[in-house]
Design an enzyme around this catalytic site. Structure first.
Site, short mmCIF file in Angstrom:
data_model
loop_
_atom_site.label_atom_id
_atom_site.label_comp_id
_atom_site.label_asym_id
_atom_site.label_seq_id
_atom_site.Cartn_x
_atom_site.Cartn_y
_atom_site.Cartn_z
N ASP A 1 -6.03 2.36 -3.29
CA ASP A 1 -7.31 2.30 -2.58
C ASP A 1 -7.62 3.64 -1.93
O ASP A 1 -8.66 3.83 -1.33
CB ASP A 1 -7.37 1.14 -1.56
CG ASP A 1 -6.34 1.27 -0.46
OD1 ASP A 1 -5.43 2.10 -0.57
OD2 ASP A 1 -6.45 0.50 0.52
N SER B 1 0.81 -1.22 0.00
CA SER B 1 0.00 0.00 0.00
C SER B 1 0.84 1.27 0.00
O SER B 1 1.60 1.52 -0.93
CB SER B 1 -0.96 -0.05 1.18
OG SER B 1 -1.77 1.09 1.21
N ASP C 1 -2.37 6.48 -3.55
CA ASP C 1 -1.32 5.81 -2.78
C ASP C 1 -0.82 4.62 -3.61
O ASP C 1 -1.25 4.43 -4.75
CB ASP C 1 -1.81 5.39 -1.38
CG ASP C 1 -2.73 4.21 -1.41
OD1 ASP C 1 -3.51 4.09 -2.39
OD2 ASP C 1 -2.69 3.36 -0.49
MG MG Z 1 -3.54 1.65 0.20
#
Ligand code: MG
Length: 441
Positions: free
Chosen positions: A240, A94, A236
């Site tokens: 998400d 992430s 990012d």
């Molecule tokens: Mg993320």
């Protein structure tokens, strides 16, 4: 020790993340779920392909087939899994720095497994209980492009023709990762002209850190200020999340993005809103305008998503740029947030700065301070100073006075304390910050 943290499995290759774990997770996933196919996708990190191949080999060794979606957003994989009714594995860390990577499971309904399911999967790994195939039933692997399924799901919830006729021009900071695959495709479908930066997948993230905070976006902000764009979006590392800059290049607070989208959705449908305790009271103004409730949870997107499904809430979000629209996907989705903001701008036909300034101006200050004292003694001191405030212990300790609050949360993983101070008056925020810093020092 649990393999799964709050964000799945995370670590640094061969330091805290053994690639063999990816193989074992592939085998456990193939063993745990009934499905004959398992989807897999990866972000742009240097170790992502390595980990994906290991996990894929594990899946094939249970006799199950792998559908490789290649470079693809986490929410994209989730939408694909939901549409096909099959589980998936996402290889991503992430927003973490480049050296990290991780693995995250997706269930056939598109959501992440709960704690109980994770424990069962972990038991398959630690107990060496995975299925093992025979030479004549080894699984196969095939490539597929999931872009269409993902983007069609987003397009269902926005007014494509209205957005197209607005002839918007935006700046898209694609974070050198998965958004390069899908955000340009979404913008093309919506007839939005764009200039992209950090537009090539690169595991070293040469342009900026993959976490889209205002500080990390300094170059993007400078570009936005000089470029005459109607809007800037920045994702990012696994897309998400999405944060936004207005047409003047000013950072739009995440709470305001959540409020705008909530207001927009509530114009046509009614339902309760779910936000973490760290959100400002701006969202309550939107809720009361539409006669719905706000439910506050502990901090963290998986918790907000859980409460959304338990309470059948219509929309949820966090101040860090994560918005959750369960009708589409009960998880954060940066491209969905972008499509919604474009819908709002083109429906209202006003500059985004004007739309944002129509909201009550709640401000929120977030601080991360090293914890050098005993937390309980800090707490006692705060209870003295703020003795006339209302106290909420949903997550950490929150002192509330009308629509102003101070929230302190001790980190579970580092010796730091997270502080959130919110009010409409900047002087009040500055005053509380000074007070709290004095106690912490
Ligand atoms: Mg993320």
């Amino acid at each position: 020790m649990s393999l799964f943290g709050t964000n799945g499995i995370r670590g640094i290759l061969n330091e805290t993340l053994d690639p063999e774990l990816a193989y074992k997770l592939g085998m456990a996933t193939g063993s745990y779920f009934d499905s004959n196919e398992i989807a897999i996708a990866n972000d742009s990190r240097t170790s992502s392909i390595l980990l994906k191949e290991m996990a894929s080999a594990g899946i094939m060794n249970t006799g199950k087939d792998v559908i490789d979606l290649d470079l693809f957003p986490t929410p994209g994989l989730q939408v694909y899994c939901k549409a096909r009714g099959i589980p998936g594995i996402m290889i991503t860390a992430s927003h973490n720095p480049p050296e990290f990577n991780g693995l995250k499971l997706v269930r056939p309904d598109g959501l992440h497994p709960n704690k109980e399911e994770e424990e069962k999967i972990e038991r398959i790994i630690t107990g060496d209980l995975a299925l093992k195939t025979t030479w004549d039933f080894v699984g196969k692997i095939r490539r597929e492009d999931g872009t269409d399924i993902y983007i069609q799901s987003i397009l269902k919830y926005v007014r494509g023709a209205t957005i197209r006729s607005a002839r918007l021009r935006i700046l898209a900071d694609l974070a050198s990762s998965v958004a390069t695959k899908t955000t340009p495709a979404l913008l093309a479908k919506l007839g939005v002209k764009y200039v992209s930066i950090n537009g090539n997948p690169d595991g070293f993230f040469p342009g900026r850190n993959p976490e889209p905070t205002e500080e990390n976006l300094a170059d993007t902000i400078n570009f936005a200020k000089s470029g005459n764009f109607d809007l800037t979006v920045a994702h990012d590392g696994d897309a998400d999340r999405a944060v936004f800059l207005d047409e003047k290049g000013n950072f739009i607070d995440g709470d305001k993005v959540v409020a705008l989208i909530a207001d927009h959705i509530l114009e046509s449908k009614k339902g309760n809103l779910v936000v973490p305790v760290s959100s400002s009271y701006l969202i309550d103004h939107v809720a009361s305008k539409h006669g719905v409730k706000v439910i506050r949870t502990k901090v963290g997107a998986p918790i907000v998503a859980d409460v959304l499904s338990q309470t059948e809430g219509i929309f949820g979000g966090e101040e860090n740029g994560g918005v959750i629209y369960p009708e589409h996907l009960n998880a954060r989705d940066g491209a969905m947030a972008l499509a919604m903001i474009l819908d709002i701008m083109s429906t209202r036909n006003e500059p985004i700065s004007k739309i944002v300034s129509s909201l009550p101006d709640f401000k929120i200050k977030r601080l991360k301070v090293p914890l050098t004292k005993d937390f309980n003694s800090i707490k006692d001191r705060l209870l003295e100073i703020y003795k006339n405030y209302e106290i909420d212990e949903t997550d950490g300790i929150k002192f509330i006075s009308g629509e102003k609050f101070v929230l302190l949360r001790k980190s579970g993983t580092e010796p730091i304390i997270r502080i959130y101070i919110s009010a409409m008056e900047q002087e009040w925020i500055d005053g509380r910050e000074k007070e709290i810093r004095r106690i912490l020092e």
